[in-house]
Scaffold this motif. Sequence first.
Motif: not given
Length: 130
Positions: A7-27
């Motif tokens: 489950l952890r690996d499946a969630i992580t894989k899915r989350l990695e497919e989502i582009k994180m907004p720049k404002w969040l990346q910076e914080r």
Amino acid sequence: RAQAEMLRDAITKRLEEIKMPKWLQERVGKKTTVVSIGGDTCAFNMCKHGTGKNPFDVDDLWKAVEACLDKTDKELEEEGFSQPSMVVPKMVLVFSVMKLLGLSCVRYFHSNGSTRGVIVSKEIWDGPWG
């Protein structure tokens, strides 16, 4: 244990497919503390309860997941979890997000109903946790 890791690996894989907004990346990063809110059955409350800590970090959270794996719903309910069948999935979800974003810890505050008051709560924003 294997199912929790899957489950952890499946969630992580899915989350990695989502582009994180720049404002969040910076914080986000290893020095970031996140304020979380929710009611009795929210994932963050389960993490706080499972780790016995507030704030809690990813290492303590995974230990809490492992501690719950061999317990029955009845045992988890006796330990005070109000939604025992969802304890492991919710804690794994929070763990996966924290790990992926590099969050050092999460602090939980109980909230019920409207959360507009969170914006002006001195308890949340002026705390010693940084």
